[in-house]
Each structure stands twice: as structure tokens, then as C-alpha cells.
Write an enzyme that holds these catalytic residues in place. Structure first.
Site, PDB file in Angstrom:
ATOM      1  N   LYS A  66     -30.297-111.465 -15.502  1.00  0.00           N
ATOM      2  CA  LYS A  66     -29.300-111.602 -16.712  1.00  0.00           C
ATOM      3  C   LYS A  66     -29.942-112.692 -17.594  1.00  0.00           C
ATOM      4  O   LYS A  66     -29.416-112.758 -18.766  1.00  0.00           O
ATOM      5  CB  LYS A  66     -27.830-112.240 -16.312  1.00  0.00           C
ATOM      6  CG  LYS A  66     -27.110-110.914 -15.699  1.00  0.00           C
ATOM      7  CD  LYS A  66     -25.668-111.470 -15.613  1.00  0.00           C
ATOM      8  CE  LYS A  66     -24.979-110.105 -15.313  1.00  0.00           C
ATOM      9  NZ  LYS A  66     -23.426-110.251 -14.923  1.00  0.00           N
ATOM     10  N   LYS A  89     -28.707 -96.595 -13.040  1.00  0.00           N
ATOM     11  CA  LYS A  89     -27.332 -96.554 -12.544  1.00  0.00           C
ATOM     12  C   LYS A  89     -26.202 -96.335 -13.863  1.00  0.00           C
ATOM     13  O   LYS A  89     -26.462 -96.988 -15.062  1.00  0.00           O
ATOM     14  CB  LYS A  89     -26.970 -97.880 -11.956  1.00  0.00           C
ATOM     15  CG  LYS A  89     -25.757 -97.949 -11.332  1.00  0.00           C
ATOM     16  CD  LYS A  89     -25.456 -99.397 -10.714  1.00  0.00           C
ATOM     17  CE  LYS A  89     -24.029 -99.806 -10.269  1.00  0.00           C
ATOM     18  NZ  LYS A  89     -23.911-101.312  -9.666  1.00  0.00           N
ATOM     19  N   LYS A 119     -20.964 -99.334 -17.620  1.00  0.00           N
ATOM     20  CA  LYS A 119     -20.162 -99.289 -18.787  1.00  0.00           C
ATOM     21  C   LYS A 119     -20.680 -99.977 -19.840  1.00  0.00           C
ATOM     22  O   LYS A 119     -20.116 -99.869 -20.892  1.00  0.00           O
ATOM     23  CB  LYS A 119     -18.665 -99.991 -18.198  1.00  0.00           C
ATOM     24  CG  LYS A 119     -18.808-101.263 -17.623  1.00  0.00           C
ATOM     25  CD  LYS A 119     -17.322-101.629 -17.155  1.00  0.00           C
ATOM     26  CE  LYS A 119     -17.575-102.958 -16.269  1.00  0.00           C
ATOM     27  NZ  LYS A 119     -17.015-102.830 -14.998  1.00  0.00           N
TER      28      LYS A 119
END
Ligand code: TRP
Length: 336
Positions: free
Chosen positions: A119, A201, A204
Site C-alpha cells: 500500500k 483476485k 472492488k
């Protein structure tokens, strides 16, 4: 987890971030199972809104998404009569315990967290302290409720391992304050992959809207996304290494219909990918229809939602206060 102190059932706890409508992957991999565990376990589920602040959010959007996420959990069958369900930021004990735990956490161990590394590379302009200490907040979430089991996907395994480490460290210093949680590996959960890049994966936050199904997608949207799903140049519906797209579709179909992989292969023997994709799309649309209906109902009833999340926050506050009081005493904070 029970307020009375006596308990027969094990406690399961999990949280989900309100960063968008949940996907079919969240549904199959997590939330659908959360609903099924309500009979057998004492369950606690929450909307992890504090976690979402580690990435810059639009305030109005975050507020709406948090309430929507709460309504979605109810829509997926989490029953407030059976489970504790709440919004994380409504229970201040999470932030308080997180601070205390961060003082028992080493810089080195947080630096090794792969999610932090990923991140901070992705949001290089905002590598904030919260992003770094995120695992201490997650540990607080879990330890406050003395959870026995935590259902987590592969991406959260390291954080759960960290939770166990910090809890063990604390217990060794001060005598048992925390139950050491175990990962819960679900028999029916599965990792659902992107419909466009089936080695990735389903997420969203994917820029390609065809890559994921949200649990509120309309039936025709769902069917169209499955029609466009990336497969391979062969013709056979069978689960085999290298057939990532087809494997993903077989997994989805098999979980939602309760059929085994072999039964699915047999059902579509001799049929083309087109027929199969349509069948998968129809099953998904079918299974998600009641979720969408429930969501319409819940989101139209603001008073009911408020009542449920307030009651949840009150109960969560009462349970977590016991652990927090114990911890404060152990570390030497003066009683009020
Ligand atoms: N960090 C988790 C995620 O991003 C969400 C989460 C927060 C969580 N606190 C938790 C999951 C406690 C399990 C237990 O997916």
C-alpha cells in the site's frame, strides 16, 4: 464474548472495510459464510471504517459507504438478534486499545508487513502513520472481544499472526489479558478471481468494471459480465491447471449450487463455454436477487438501521470495556 462471562460457544469476529459495494468475491469468500456461522458460534461483525482512513477518502462518500456496508451485512443475512453487528468508529475502545498495543509493537515487525509495503508503494504520496500502525488497530479489534476464531483471507493472515504475537507478548508481560485467536479456515470459502484477469483476485477497486460483480448488480449486468468473462481457447468445461478463467467460473457455480466440481464438469460435458457462462451468470443473478431486494428495503428504512447500529454499538461498547479496563489496569493507567 458474552456479557455474563459464562459462555459455551466460541467467538468468531471479523470486519470488512466500507470502501465500496461488496463484490461476489467478498460474498462467496466471506460474508455468506459469516451468516452461516451464526448458529454455531457467537459472532461479531463490524464495518471497519477507521481502517479505511489509512487511504484518503471522500468524507461524504465514506459516510454513505459505511452505512451502506452496514445495510449490506444485514442484507446478506447477518441477523442482529443472533450476532453482534456494529460500526467500528462507534466504539471508542478500538482506538484506545490500538494506542496501547502500538506501544507494545516494534517498528521492525510493522515494517515487515507485506500489505504495508504494497500500500505504501501504491499510495506513495500518502504513507501515513495510520497505514503503518494499521495492524495494531486490527489487533485491538480482535483482542477486545476475546475472539477465538478470525476468518481471514490470505491477505490478512500476516496481520492475524501479528495479533497473536502482540497478544502473547502482552500476556507474558502482565499475565493473561487476551485470548490468543486462531485463524478460521472455512470449508466453503474460496478465493474468487477477476473475470477479466483470472490470475488476479476479484477486487472492488479494479478499474475495469467488467472484472468484478458487486452484490447489488442487476441481473442483466451480471449476465453480461459473465458473458464477457475471459476464458481460454479450448472448448472443454473442466477444472485443470492453466484454465484459470474456467476454473474460477466452475468454483463460483459449484459453491452457489452446492454441486461438486465433478458434477459441474459432467453437467456441461459437450456444451460450449457460451452455455456455461450463461448458466453461471444466471445462478449468480438468482442468488444475489434477495440480497438486492433486502438492501432496497433496509436502505429505505433509516430509522431501523439507526436503531440496529446503535444497539450494536452499545453492546460492543459493554463487551469491549471489560477487556480495555483490564488492560489499562495492567499497564498502570490510574483508574478514573
Ligand atoms: N483489515 C481487514 C481488511 O482490510 C478488515 C479488518 C479490520 C478485520 N479489522 C479486522 C478483519 C479484524 C478481521 C478481524 O480486510
Amino acid at each position: 464474548m458474552e456479557e455474563s462471562g459464562k459462555k459455551e460457544k466460541q467467538t468468531i469476529l471479523s470486519g470488512i472495510q466500507p470502501t465500496g459495494v461488496f463484490t461476489l468475491g467478498n460474498y462467496i469468500g466471506a460474508i455468506r459464510n459469516w451468516g452461516k456461522m451464526q448458529e454455531e458460534y457467537d459472532c461479531a461483525y463490524f464495518v471497519a471504517d477507521l481502517h479505511s482512513l489509512t487511504v484518503r477518502q471522500d468524507p461524504a462518500a465514506l459516510r454513505k459507504q459505511s452505512l451502506d456496508a452496514f445495510a449490506l451485512l444485514l442484507s446478506c443475512g447477518i441477523d442482529p438478534e443472533k450476532s453482534l453487528i456494529f460500526i467500528q468508529s462507534h466504539v471508542p475502545a478500538h482506538a484506545e486499545l490500538s494506542w496501547i498495543l502500538s506501544c507494545y509493537t516494534q517498528f521492525g515487525e510493522l515494517s515487515r508487513m507485506t500489505q504495508f509495503k504494497d500500500k505504501s508503494a501504491k499510495h506513495a504520496d500518502n504513507v501515513n502513520a495510520g497505514l503503518f500502525t494499521y495492524p495494531a488497530l486490527m489487533a485491538a479489534d480482535i483482542l477486545l472481544y476475546q475472539a477465538d476464531l478470525v476468518p481471514v483471507g490470505a491477505d490478512q493472515k500476516q496481520h492475524l499472526e501479528f495479533t497473536r504475537d502482540v497478544a502473547t507478548r502482552f500476556n507474558n508481560l502482565y499475565g493473561g489479558a487476551f485470548k490468543i485467536p486462531e485463524p478460521y479456515i472455512s470449508q466453503t470459502g474460496a478465493k474468487i478471481m477477476s473475470l477479466q484477469e483470472p490470475t488476479k483476485k476479484m477486487s472492488k477497486s479494479d478499474e475495469n468494471k467488467n472484472a468484478f460483480i458487486t452484490i447489488l448488480d442487476e441481473p442483466n449486468v451480471i449476465i453480461n459480465k459473465f458473458k464477457r468473462a475471459v476464458t481460454d481457447s479450448e472448448k472443454e468445461v473442466c477444472f485443470r491447471e492453466g484454465k484459470d478463467g474456467i476454473n474460477n467460473l466452475i468454483t463460483i457455480y459449484s459453491i452457489l449450487t452446492g454441486k461438486t466440481v465433478a458434477q459441474v464438469e459432467q453437467e456441461f460435458a459437450g456444451k460450449g463455454y457460451g452455455d456455461f457462462k450463461l448458466a453461471v451468470g444466471e445462478v449468480v443473478a438468482d442468488k444475489l436477487a434477495p440480497v438486492r431486494e433486502n438492501f432496497k428495503r433496509y436502505s429505505a428504512d433509516r430509522a431501523y438501521l439507526e436503531q440496529v447500529y446503535r444497539a450494536g454499538a452499545d453492546r460492543a461498547a459493554a463487551i469491549s470495556a471489560r477487556t480495555l479496563a483490564k488492560v489499562k489496569k495492567k499497564v498502570g493507567l490510574a483508574a478514573r
